[in-house]
Scaffold this motif. Sequence first.
Motif, mmCIF file in Angstrom:
data_model
loop_
_atom_site.group_PDB
_atom_site.id
_atom_site.type_symbol
_atom_site.label_atom_id
_atom_site.label_comp_id
_atom_site.label_asym_id
_atom_site.label_seq_id
_atom_site.Cartn_x
_atom_site.Cartn_y
_atom_site.Cartn_z
ATOM 1 N N ASP A 28 17.481 -26.039 -0.050
ATOM 2 C CA ASP A 28 17.971 -27.381 0.236
ATOM 3 C C ASP A 28 17.736 -27.703 1.715
ATOM 4 O OD1 ASP A 28 18.896 -27.736 -2.365
ATOM 5 O OD2 ASP A 28 20.828 -26.803 -1.913
ATOM 6 N N ALA A 29 17.908 -28.968 2.057
ATOM 7 C CA ALA A 29 17.743 -29.386 3.446
ATOM 8 C C ALA A 29 18.756 -28.653 4.318
ATOM 9 C CB ALA A 29 17.935 -30.891 3.571
ATOM 10 N N GLY A 30 18.294 -28.121 5.427
ATOM 11 C CA GLY A 30 19.154 -27.377 6.337
ATOM 12 C C GLY A 30 19.161 -25.882 6.090
ATOM 13 N N ALA A 31 18.483 -25.422 5.056
ATOM 14 C CA ALA A 31 18.468 -23.993 4.731
ATOM 15 C C ALA A 31 17.600 -23.234 5.739
ATOM 16 C CB ALA A 31 17.921 -23.778 3.321
ATOM 17 N N ALA A 32 18.023 -22.017 6.063
ATOM 18 C CA ALA A 32 17.257 -21.162 6.970
ATOM 19 C C ALA A 32 16.228 -20.382 6.158
ATOM 20 C CB ALA A 32 18.177 -20.209 7.708
ATOM 21 N N ILE A 33 15.003 -20.353 6.641
ATOM 22 C CA ILE A 33 13.910 -19.667 5.961
ATOM 23 C C ILE A 33 13.294 -18.681 6.942
ATOM 24 C CG2 ILE A 33 11.646 -19.971 4.907
ATOM 25 C CD1 ILE A 33 12.581 -22.691 3.955
ATOM 26 N N SER A 34 12.943 -17.500 6.435
ATOM 27 C CA SER A 34 12.337 -16.475 7.276
ATOM 28 C C SER A 34 10.996 -16.077 6.678
ATOM 29 C CB SER A 34 13.265 -15.264 7.361
ATOM 30 O OG SER A 34 12.671 -14.254 8.122
ATOM 31 N N PHE A 35 9.972 -15.995 7.514
ATOM 32 C CA PHE A 35 8.640 -15.582 7.089
ATOM 33 C C PHE A 35 8.385 -14.184 7.617
ATOM 34 C CE2 PHE A 35 8.371 -20.219 7.373
ATOM 35 C CZ PHE A 35 7.900 -20.513 6.108
ATOM 36 N N ASN A 36 8.104 -13.246 6.708
ATOM 37 C CA ASN A 36 7.808 -11.869 7.090
ATOM 38 C C ASN A 36 6.315 -11.589 7.119
ATOM 39 O OD1 ASN A 36 10.551 -11.255 7.259
ATOM 40 N ND2 ASN A 36 10.652 -10.846 5.070
ATOM 41 N N GLU A 37 5.520 -12.498 6.557
ATOM 42 C CA GLU A 37 4.069 -12.329 6.519
ATOM 43 C C GLU A 37 3.462 -12.929 7.784
ATOM 44 O OE1 GLU A 37 0.924 -12.395 2.939
ATOM 45 O OE2 GLU A 37 2.805 -13.431 2.554
ATOM 46 N N THR A 48 -1.145 -9.439 19.456
ATOM 47 C CA THR A 48 -0.960 -8.345 18.508
ATOM 48 C C THR A 48 -1.471 -8.806 17.154
ATOM 49 O OG1 THR A 48 1.030 -7.654 19.684
ATOM 50 C CG2 THR A 48 0.706 -6.778 17.470
ATOM 51 N N VAL A 49 -2.466 -8.114 16.642
ATOM 52 C CA VAL A 49 -3.055 -8.472 15.353
ATOM 53 C C VAL A 49 -2.583 -7.463 14.323
ATOM 54 C CG1 VAL A 49 -5.207 -8.819 14.090
ATOM 55 C CG2 VAL A 49 -5.058 -9.448 16.494
ATOM 56 N N GLY A 50 -2.127 -7.967 13.175
ATOM 57 C CA GLY A 50 -1.651 -7.097 12.114
ATOM 58 C C GLY A 50 -2.782 -6.576 11.256
ATOM 59 N N ALA A 51 -2.462 -5.537 10.486
ATOM 60 C CA ALA A 51 -3.451 -4.972 9.579
ATOM 61 C C ALA A 51 -2.800 -4.697 8.227
ATOM 62 C CB ALA A 51 -4.049 -3.698 10.156
ATOM 63 N N PRO A 52 -2.572 -5.632 7.342
ATOM 64 C CA PRO A 52 -2.839 -7.063 7.436
ATOM 65 C C PRO A 52 -1.702 -7.856 8.095
ATOM 66 C CG PRO A 52 -2.120 -6.554 5.235
ATOM 67 C CD PRO A 52 -2.190 -5.242 5.993
ATOM 68 N N VAL A 53 -0.466 -7.290 8.162
ATOM 69 C CA VAL A 53 0.641 -8.019 8.794
ATOM 70 C C VAL A 53 1.187 -7.200 9.957
ATOM 71 C CG1 VAL A 53 1.299 -9.275 6.699
ATOM 72 C CG2 VAL A 53 2.365 -7.088 7.188
ATOM 73 N N VAL A 54 1.832 -7.886 10.889
ATOM 74 C CA VAL A 54 2.466 -7.223 12.023
ATOM 75 C C VAL A 54 3.801 -6.669 11.536
ATOM 76 C CG1 VAL A 54 3.377 -7.520 14.343
ATOM 77 C CG2 VAL A 54 1.365 -8.811 13.628
ATOM 78 N N GLU A 55 4.013 -5.367 11.685
ATOM 79 C CA GLU A 55 5.233 -4.723 11.197
ATOM 80 C C GLU A 55 6.443 -5.174 12.016
ATOM 81 O OE1 GLU A 55 5.494 -2.868 8.491
ATOM 82 O OE2 GLU A 55 3.352 -3.143 8.153
ATOM 83 N N GLY A 56 7.505 -5.556 11.325
ATOM 84 C CA GLY A 56 8.759 -5.933 11.976
ATOM 85 C C GLY A 56 8.777 -7.317 12.583
ATOM 86 N N ALA A 57 7.727 -8.085 12.437
ATOM 87 C CA ALA A 57 7.681 -9.434 13.007
ATOM 88 C C ALA A 57 8.203 -10.445 11.994
ATOM 89 C CB ALA A 57 6.263 -9.788 13.410
ATOM 90 N N THR A 58 8.996 -11.388 12.476
ATOM 91 C CA THR A 58 9.520 -12.451 11.616
ATOM 92 C C THR A 58 9.453 -13.780 12.349
ATOM 93 O OG1 THR A 58 11.789 -12.106 12.376
ATOM 94 C CG2 THR A 58 11.123 -10.943 10.376
ATOM 95 N N VAL A 59 9.324 -14.835 11.561
ATOM 96 C CA VAL A 59 9.366 -16.202 12.076
ATOM 97 C C VAL A 59 10.496 -16.914 11.339
ATOM 98 C CG1 VAL A 59 8.125 -18.385 12.253
ATOM 99 C CG2 VAL A 59 6.918 -16.246 12.639
ATOM 100 N N ALA A 60 11.448 -17.467 12.093
ATOM 101 C CA ALA A 60 12.584 -18.178 11.503
ATOM 102 C C ALA A 60 12.323 -19.678 11.547
ATOM 103 C CB ALA A 60 13.860 -17.847 12.265
#
Length: 157
Positions: A28-37, A48-60
């Motif tokens: 819903d509108a206002g919900a917090a979303i986190s991207f781990n990829e 820092t380039v991942g192989a395929p993703v950067v370990e432990g990195a998140t985008v909120a």
Amino acid sequence: MYAVIKTGGKQYRVQPGDVVVVEKLDGDAGAAISFNEVLMLGGDKGVTVGAPVVEGATVAATLIETRKGEKIKIFKKIRRQGYRRTNGHRQMESVLQITGIEGAGETAKWDGTVNLITKAEINARARGLAPRVEAAPAEEAPKAKKAPAKKAKATEA
């Protein structure tokens, strides 16, 4: 600091404070979303380039709205056969505000506030169709002092 994330089969370069339109996400509108990829991080310490993703990195991010995208027309025609078909489609999309990036020993947060006003409401306000929401007056400003009245000069005859 910036990051490259993958969602909906596409890649997006984001920074804290960016508004991004992506494929439809649940919430819903206002919900917090986190991207781990997170595929790549860039900042003061370098890239820092991942192989395929950067370990432990998140985008909120915060979900602002889910809406229909632009209309796409599909037109099919076979010459000289009298065959014409017109169709249309509007893809569902989500609008996100990026609020923070963490990973590779760095953290970047966005200091602003997320405004949950939808694009449809902004457009309606611009055309004068939606009521304007005025901020509550904090304190009334002191009224300006009136200028002293001019004195009439007495004429001597």
